[in-house]
Scaffold this motif. Structure first.
Motif, PDB file in Angstrom:
ATOM      1  N   SER A 158      -8.262   0.274 -17.242  1.00  0.00           N
ATOM      2  CA  SER A 158      -7.723   1.604 -17.553  1.00  0.00           C
ATOM      3  C   SER A 158      -6.437   1.542 -18.369  1.00  0.00           C
ATOM      4  N   ILE A 159      -5.867   0.354 -18.512  1.00  0.00           N
ATOM      5  CA  ILE A 159      -4.625   0.226 -19.268  1.00  0.00           C
ATOM      6  C   ILE A 159      -4.940   0.367 -20.762  1.00  0.00           C
ATOM      7  N   ASP A 160      -4.417   1.409 -21.362  1.00  0.00           N
ATOM      8  CA  ASP A 160      -4.702   1.718 -22.769  1.00  0.00           C
ATOM      9  C   ASP A 160      -3.407   2.214 -23.412  1.00  0.00           C
ATOM     10  N   MET A 161      -2.641   1.312 -23.978  1.00  0.00           N
ATOM     11  CA  MET A 161      -1.328   1.658 -24.504  1.00  0.00           C
ATOM     12  C   MET A 161      -1.421   2.565 -25.736  1.00  0.00           C
ATOM     13  N   ASP A 162      -2.504   2.445 -26.490  1.00  0.00           N
ATOM     14  CA  ASP A 162      -2.687   3.325 -27.645  1.00  0.00           C
ATOM     15  C   ASP A 162      -2.810   4.774 -27.186  1.00  0.00           C
ATOM     16  N   PHE A 163      -3.533   4.979 -26.111  1.00  0.00           N
ATOM     17  CA  PHE A 163      -3.721   6.327 -25.570  1.00  0.00           C
ATOM     18  C   PHE A 163      -2.400   6.870 -25.013  1.00  0.00           C
ATOM     19  N   VAL A 164      -1.663   6.005 -24.299  1.00  0.00           N
ATOM     20  CA  VAL A 164      -0.372   6.431 -23.745  1.00  0.00           C
ATOM     21  C   VAL A 164       0.595   6.791 -24.866  1.00  0.00           C
ATOM     22  N   ARG A 165       0.592   5.990 -25.914  1.00  0.00           N
ATOM     23  CA  ARG A 165       1.504   6.264 -27.035  1.00  0.00           C
ATOM     24  C   ARG A 165       1.157   7.596 -27.704  1.00  0.00           C
ATOM     25  N   PHE A 195       4.977  -0.178 -18.940  1.00  0.00           N
ATOM     26  CA  PHE A 195       5.827   1.015 -18.947  1.00  0.00           C
ATOM     27  C   PHE A 195       7.248   0.708 -19.414  1.00  0.00           C
ATOM     28  N   LYS A 196       7.604  -0.562 -19.491  1.00  0.00           N
ATOM     29  CA  LYS A 196       8.863  -0.899 -20.160  1.00  0.00           C
ATOM     30  C   LYS A 196       8.748  -0.592 -21.650  1.00  0.00           C
ATOM     31  N   ILE A 197       7.540  -0.790 -22.192  1.00  0.00           N
ATOM     32  CA  ILE A 197       7.284  -0.452 -23.591  1.00  0.00           C
ATOM     33  C   ILE A 197       7.298   1.061 -23.781  1.00  0.00           C
ATOM     34  N   VAL A 198       6.740   1.777 -22.817  1.00  0.00           N
ATOM     35  CA  VAL A 198       6.707   3.238 -22.881  1.00  0.00           C
ATOM     36  C   VAL A 198       8.125   3.806 -22.973  1.00  0.00           C
ATOM     37  N   LYS A 199       9.060   3.200 -22.251  1.00  0.00           N
ATOM     38  CA  LYS A 199      10.446   3.668 -22.294  1.00  0.00           C
ATOM     39  C   LYS A 199      11.025   3.581 -23.700  1.00  0.00           C
ATOM     40  N   THR A 200      10.661   2.539 -24.426  1.00  0.00           N
ATOM     41  CA  THR A 200      11.167   2.416 -25.796  1.00  0.00           C
ATOM     42  C   THR A 200      10.555   3.483 -26.700  1.00  0.00           C
ATOM     43  N   TRP A 201       9.323   3.874 -26.427  1.00  0.00           N
ATOM     44  CA  TRP A 201       8.686   4.930 -27.221  1.00  0.00           C
ATOM     45  C   TRP A 201       9.347   6.274 -26.970  1.00  0.00           C
ATOM     46  N   LEU A 202       9.743   6.512 -25.734  1.00  0.00           N
ATOM     47  CA  LEU A 202      10.380   7.790 -25.411  1.00  0.00           C
ATOM     48  C   LEU A 202      11.746   7.908 -26.057  1.00  0.00           C
TER      49      LEU A 202
END
Length: 486
Positions: A158-165, A195-202
């Motif tokens: 279920s981990i899909d970083m493209d979708f989260v981005r 989710f450490k990567i997600v923080k950089t996107w935010l």
């Protein structure tokens, strides 16, 4: 001060429109949907949402508009509907809107366990996200949502970083100012790095909006009534399709709630007989409309009625803001203000004014039918007349910012009757595209709230006023809000 702020805001909006037309539309007209370009010239709130997110820097706002408008054209946002989405995606319930957080923000659910990373379906899943956000934005212009990332029972597939981005970009670029916070529930340890990567996107300004929770912490943001059992909540809601879930009025009718009037009984039958009708009817003690005729000859019978109303409502509040719809002017425009327990001013008023040349049928619905008494909840309003709708909490129940009311209205033919049976039949037959809808939030305030006016004796007797007088009396008061992005 407020006047200067309004003038500066108007100048920024005007400059943004002028420069976007001159610097972008001229060269890239084929890259934008003409409907978006037209809306930009007409919708001040839409322009302001982009400006606020970019700290009122016009150059940055223009770049954001360019990126957003190209995406909207590419994904055909203005034309998205149920048929645009594969049926299986709507059926599994990976994404939907339901319930409210403790601040009254709509919950945007993402059930990650139902998402499997697959390049063949990613485009449709992005359309599904856009479909729900656009649907919400058209109904609740500018009101933020809280994203609920439910990671319970989630595996590596279920981990899909493209979708989260993409989801992050939706709120950073495509739907600015719509993000209240992101509540992440039960995140597996294997997703820590992701989710450490997600923080950089935010970005640093928005990273504080991430709320990592378990069953104990999630109730800090959402009350148990809108949490499913696996989160420690009591919400019996279960997603299903069809029909498409109505994102505002899903709360089930209370099985033990009183249904004591013909209005409520017929409304309940209406819901059960129409599979697509998912809005909930409100509790109502009787169906006696408090019509205010704009006719001097019909004021005689009002005096006794006013005495009865006044005896029950010593410190009633008259709303001042107005939503000007095509069929009805509705006051207040956005929020119902209820007094607190200490003040005792728990009842509030909705005023409907018919601005058409025909009779307008209306009904009032709510997300909390067991909580409120509304009189009248299903009636009609003559041309040029007004109706006072009394809303009061039932049985000492507490008003919540999560509660919502829906006003539905439709024009009737002159030959149509307006009795209970005729109204019930009318609502079964009227096309949905002919129905005007307007939503109201609930808010509890001190008795000295400045944007309401206490009703005095005979306040309901407005027979000597014209409809223009009423509109002037309920002139919308402007409110300055903080534009800063989170």
């Amino acid at each position: 001060m407020a006047e200067n702020h309004a003038q500066n805001k108007a100048k920024l909006i005007s400059e943004t429109r002028r420069r976007f037309e001159a610097e972008y539309v001229t060269d890239k007209s084929d890259k934008y949907d003409a409907r978006d370009v037209e809306r930009l010239q007409q919708d001040d709130n839409w322009v302001e949402s982009y400006l606020c997110w970019r700290h009122n820097i016009v150059d940055e706002t223009l770049k954001m508009l360019d990126e957003s408008f190209q995406w909207r054209k590419e994904i055909s946002v203005n034309d998205l509907n149920e048929s645009s989405i594969p049926r299986w995606l709507l059926e599994i319930g990976v994404i939907y809107l339901h319930g409210y957080d403790k601040e009254g923000n709509k919950l945007f659910w993402i059930r990650v366990k139902y998402h499997i990373k697959d390049q063949k379906t990613i485009s449709d899943k992005k359309k599904l996200i856009a479909f729900w956000l656009e649907r919400y934005a058209k109904r609740e212009n500018g009101k933020p949502v809280t994203v609920m990332f439910d990671l319970s029972e989630t595996g590596i597939n279920s981990i899909d970083m493209d979708f989260v981005r993409f989801i992050i970009n939706c709120f950073k670029v495509y739907y600015p100012k719509y993000l209240s916070k992101i509540v992440i529930f039960d995140m597996p340890w294997l997703m820590n790095a992701a989710f450490k990567i997600v923080k950089t996107w935010l970005g640093p300004e928005a990273v504080s909006l991430l709320k990592f929770t378990s069953k104990n912490e999630v109730q800090d943001y959402v009350s148990v009534e809108y949490l499913p059992p696996h989160m420690g909540g009591t919400d019996p809601f279960k997603y299903s399709y069809p029909p498409l879930v109505d994102d505002d009025f899903q709360t089930p009718l209370c099985e033990n709630g009183p249904i004591t009037s013909e209005d409520e009984t017929s409304s309940k039958e209406d819901i059960e007989s129409d599979g697509k009708e998912t809005l909930e009817t409100i509790s109502n003690e009787e169906q006696t409309p408090l019509l205010k005729k704009i006719n001097p000859t019909e004021s005689t019978s009002k005096a006794e009625e006013n005495e009865k109303v006044d005896s029950k409502m010593k410190a009633f509040k008259k709303p001042l803001s107005v939503f000007k719809g095509p069929l009805l002017h509705i006051s207040p425009a956005e929020e119902l203000y209820f007094g607190n327990t200490e003040s005792g001013e728990k009842k509030t008023l909705i005023v409907l004014t018919n601005v058409t040349k025909n009779i307008v049928a209306f009904k009032v619905r709510t997300t909390a039918p067991e909580k409120y008494r509304v009189k009248p909840s299903n009636s009609s309003c003559d041309p040029g007349a007004s109706v006072d709708i009394v809303v009061s909490p039932h049985g000492g129940l507490t008003v919540s910012a999560q509660d919502r009311f829906l006003i539905m209205a439709a024009e009737m033919e002159q030959s149509s009757g307006t009795g209970p049976a005729e109204l019930t039949q009318f609502w079964k037959e009227v096309p949905r595209n002919k129905v005007m809808e307007h939503r109201l939030r609930c808010h509890t305030v001190e008795s000295s709230k400045p944007n309401t006016l206490t009703l005095k004796d005979n306040a309901f007797n407005m027979s000597d006023k014209t409809s223009e007088d009423i509109c002037l009396q309920f002139a919308t008061s402007s409110c300055e809000t903080d534009c800063s992005p989170p």
